[in-house]
Design a protein around this motif. Structure first.
Motif, short mmCIF file in Angstrom:
data_model
loop_
_atom_site.label_atom_id
_atom_site.label_comp_id
_atom_site.label_asym_id
_atom_site.label_seq_id
_atom_site.Cartn_x
_atom_site.Cartn_y
_atom_site.Cartn_z
N SER A 188 36.76 56.51 43.11
CA SER A 188 37.84 57.47 42.86
C SER A 188 38.21 58.15 44.17
CB SER A 188 37.37 58.52 41.84
OG SER A 188 38.37 59.48 41.61
N PRO A 189 39.52 58.33 44.46
CA PRO A 189 39.94 58.92 45.73
C PRO A 189 39.38 60.32 45.98
CG PRO A 189 41.81 57.91 44.61
CD PRO A 189 40.68 57.94 43.62
N ASP A 190 38.95 61.02 44.90
CA ASP A 190 38.42 62.36 45.08
C ASP A 190 36.90 62.37 45.26
OD1 ASP A 190 38.13 61.50 42.50
OD2 ASP A 190 38.68 63.39 41.55
N GLY A 191 36.30 61.21 45.60
CA GLY A 191 34.93 61.20 46.08
C GLY A 191 33.84 60.87 45.10
N TYR A 192 34.18 60.31 43.94
CA TYR A 192 33.13 59.87 43.01
C TYR A 192 32.57 58.52 43.47
CZ TYR A 192 34.26 63.53 39.62
OH TYR A 192 34.45 64.74 39.00
N ILE A 193 31.25 58.41 43.44
CA ILE A 193 30.56 57.22 43.95
C ILE A 193 29.56 56.73 42.91
CG2 ILE A 193 29.00 56.34 45.75
CD1 ILE A 193 30.14 58.57 47.58
N VAL A 194 29.60 55.44 42.62
CA VAL A 194 28.61 54.83 41.73
C VAL A 194 27.48 54.25 42.57
CG1 VAL A 194 29.88 52.64 41.63
CG2 VAL A 194 28.18 53.16 39.89
#
Length: 501
Positions: free
Chosen positions: A119-125
């Protein structure tokens, strides 16, 4: 001329106001979107540019260029060196499982893994085992910026975690469709093995739906005792080179779409030997959206216990089917019970798709939540039935399990299912249950009652289901249990032992 200029300025001002208002509304609207919906908006506004190449169809440059900017290096720090100690825990378990070369000394209290920005707002899996118990999580971007991340949600059942860094405008990897993945297709693994810079390796999909028992099925309860949990394993297997540090990285197809999250390797040396495993992205999508919305996974349950069938199990249970799931037990008040499923049924299809292994059902149900419906096809007495089952929430299952906890499950340490007509005819009996599973440490394990044993009577009472065993045991006045039946080889047997209540 002056009039034209005023009109032009007014038009520009109106356009700017319109665009600004649109962006404001768009950002507010996206807060309630799933990650996949947000990505559709992103890629509509920011299409991936084509990269020219001369190597033909087997060219991975475009996929690599699209993915590598959004795969990050994760460094974890632990205040307690005895906690994680910088080890890649999932890889440790794989070494033990496949006969690794012994324990090494614990390193400093730091760890290393990979992650994928979705996600462009910084969510990381990433993987749960990469960030579990970490006191600090640093995310190093491909452009060498380092940011501190916070955990949004973790799930040991799927080994998935969602973390977040502050900021916006980050590059992302497009979510693909793991259902469309085919055995033999080319894939890329992207991550930070051995803490190196971004590394891309290529291979093919070797298998799907792998269930290898690497996710532990127990976890400590509030009183410290182990309790069962519902681990979901349906890995994509690949021979793309994956090593320590790749955990949490991206497995993508040649279009640069994320089809899996790299989780572990199977190795006797601790390094790549041709077997890597990734969590399918279609399972991850639901888990990640739940993390974002609730902070934890809202999982739905059918409410059955089952054993996967093969030729050996089919013979043991006295059934003709070698594919499907043999129902050992049905949770009272669960979705399956309300739909009419019973012990001894054989689940053969989920949503019309054939079930070959337990992972086929578990992965499908893992994408759903409480209140969702799933269509199950099952066999009973040779006839096929199809029912819509409404999934129940985890709390209702736990509460039911607590209410139904008995000497059967606590002390005998076994599960049971009704005897099939074939076995009844074989042993010339009119009733009975078959032992479908024996748990380590229970009475059956201690007195060596094997799986596949047929029990006809308990304390002189005929039994046809687990509840009959419970009734017969609790009615005993001297806390002694006498069991009669047949061993798997057909010999008559009689066991007598004391039992605690």
């Amino acid at each position: 001329m002056k009039k034209i200029g005023v009109t032009f300025l007014a038009a520009c001002l109106g356009g700017a106001v319109a665009v600004g208002s649109y962006k404001l509304i768009e950002n507010k609207y996206q807060d309630g979107m799933s990650f996949e919906e947000k990505q559709k908006v992103h890629f509509t506004n920011n299409p991936i540019p084509a990269i020219n190449s001369s190597t033909g169809d087997l060219d991975f440059t475009q996929a690599a260029a699209a993915v590598t900017p959004a795969v990050v290096h994760i460094k974890t720090t632990y205040n307690n060196p005895g906690g994680s100690g910088g080890r890649d825990q999932m890889q440790d378990m794989f070494e033990d499982f496949f006969g690794g070369g012994g324990r090494r000394s614990r390193g400093p209290a730091m760890g290393s893994g990979s992650g994928v920005i979705i996600s462009p707002d910084g969510y990381i899996v990433t993987n749960n085992h990469v960030v579990e118990k970490a006191d600090k999580i640093d995310v190093i971007l491909p452009d060498k910026r380092s940011l501190v991340a916070k955990v949004i949600g973790r799930d040991a059942n799927t080994d998935l975690a969602l973390i977040k860094i502050e900021g916006s405008g980050y590059p992302i990897v497009k979510l693909g469709n793991s259902d469309d993945v085919r055995i033999g297709e080319w894939v890329l693994a992207v991550g930070y093995p051995f803490a190196l810079n971004t590394t891309v390796t290529a291979g093919i999909v070797s298998a799907k739906g792998r269930q290898i028992g690497i996710l532990d099925n127990t976890e400590p309860s509030e009183n410290g005792e182990p309790q069962a949990r519902t681990a979901i394993e349906s890995f994509i297997q690949t021979d793309a080179a994956i090593n320590r540090g790749n955990s949490g990285g991206a497995l993508v197809n040649t279009r640069g779409e994320l089809i899996g999250v790299n989780a572990a390797i199977a190795s006797q040396s601790g390094s790549y030997e041709g077997y890597g495993f990734a969590i399918p992205i279609n399972l991850a999508k639901k888990v990640l959206d739940d993390f974002k919305s609730f902070g934890s996974v809202r999982r739905g349950f059918i409410g059955v216990n089952f054993t996967g069938l093969d030729a050996e199990q089919a013979k043991r249970f006295g059934v003709n089917e070698i594919n499907g799931l043999y129902v050992n037990g049905v949770v009272s008040g669960g979705g399956a019970a309300q739909a009419g499923l019973q012990e001894g049924d054989i689940i053969t299809k989920v949503e019309g798709k054939q079930i070959y292994d337990p992972s086929d059902l578990q992965e499908r149900i893992g994408r759903l939540g409480p209140g969702d419906k799933v269509n199950l096809t099952y066999l009973r007495d040779g006839r096929e039935y199809s029912k819509s089952v409404t999934l129940k929430g985890e709390e209702s299952i736990k509460n039911n399990d607590a209410r139904s906890a008995s000497v059967v499950t606590k002390n005998l340490g076994a599960s049971f299912a009704p005897v099939s007509d074939v076995l009844k005819k074989k042993y010339r009996i009119s009733s009975g249950v078959i032992v479908t599973n024996v748990q380590q440490g229970g009475y059956f394990d201690q007195i060596e009652v094997p799986q596949g044993t047929v029990i006809t009577t308990v304390n002189g009472q005929a039994v046809n289901k687990s509840q009959d065993i419970e009734t017969a045991i609790t009615s005993s006045k001297n806390n002694m249990v006498t069991i009669n039946g047949f061993t798997p080889d057909g010999s008559s047997m009689r066991y007598q032992f004391p039992i605690r209540r």
